[in-house]
Write an enzyme that holds these catalytic residues in place. Sequence first.
Site, PDB file in Angstrom:
ATOM      1  N   ASP A   1       1.617  -0.976  -5.950  1.00 51.74           N
ATOM      2  CA  ASP A   1       0.482  -0.977  -6.870  1.00 51.74           C
ATOM      3  C   ASP A   1       0.137  -2.382  -7.350  1.00 51.74           C
ATOM      4  OD1 ASP A   1       0.332   1.790  -6.754  1.00 51.74           O
ATOM      5  OD2 ASP A   1       1.709   2.057  -8.448  1.00 51.74           O
TER       6      ASP A   1
ATOM      7  N   TYR B   1      13.752   0.719  -4.903  1.00 55.71           N
ATOM      8  CA  TYR B   1      13.013  -0.064  -5.892  1.00 55.71           C
ATOM      9  C   TYR B   1      13.967  -0.515  -6.990  1.00 55.71           C
ATOM     10  CZ  TYR B   1       8.320   1.168  -4.195  1.00 55.71           C
ATOM     11  OH  TYR B   1       7.177   1.297  -3.449  1.00 55.71           O
TER      12      TYR B   1
END
EC number: 5.4.99.12
Length: 246
Positions: free
Chosen positions: A52, A111
């Site tokens: 993002d 992540y």
Amino acid sequence: MKKILAEITYDGSIYHGFQIQPTKPTIQGEIEKALMKINKKKVKIHSSGRTDKGVHAKKQIITFDININIQLNNLKKALNAILLKNSIKILKLKYMKNSFHPRFNAQKRKYSYRILNSNNYYPWEGYQAHYVNKKLNISNLNQMAKILIGNHDFTTFSCIKDKSKSKFRHIYLAKFKKRGKYIIFEIIGSSFLWKMVRSIIGTMLDIEIKNESISTFETILKSKNRNLARTTAPANALFLDKVYYE
């Protein structure tokens, strides 16, 4: 035509995400422009996933097809000569089978999220980190993180705009650890919904900061109600660390 896999790293601070957008700077856009300068023809890249706006990558995987006679080491140097000034770097290039796809062949993704949890820090130490003033209890956070392990419906932590048919995802690892002034959250999953990791982090931190019970987090997860999730954590502290393949 040869298929090339590239391991890349980037600082996503100035970009509007990975996926190309006509009027905004993106990671995909910059890489495709660099490839076009070298190839003299348009080259489309494919990625393991789309980060993002504001999210970084330590090791993202992309592929592209190119039909020029150039050694991989020279191609890497040529690309980095263009991309490094734009906070993008090619770490490695190698040839792949034509059947390989960086997204569909990926097995797991990792992540990490950096939380600055100290009042004694220099201004630049808050860059690429989310500052939390209250001293956090890692034991409490890890008890919440354990709830994530396994296969769950993550509707609660999905973005309203996420169009995934299934909201079920398998989480293999989720843990917090102390690293100097930072607390690092690491999570490995089969894949992730749009803004899922940041929504999870924001909810766990809010529960910890407000001294709510750990069971509150499990109740929120099982509710499958997006309205019960707390504030989504900022993007600047999130990193795509690694993509796993067989």
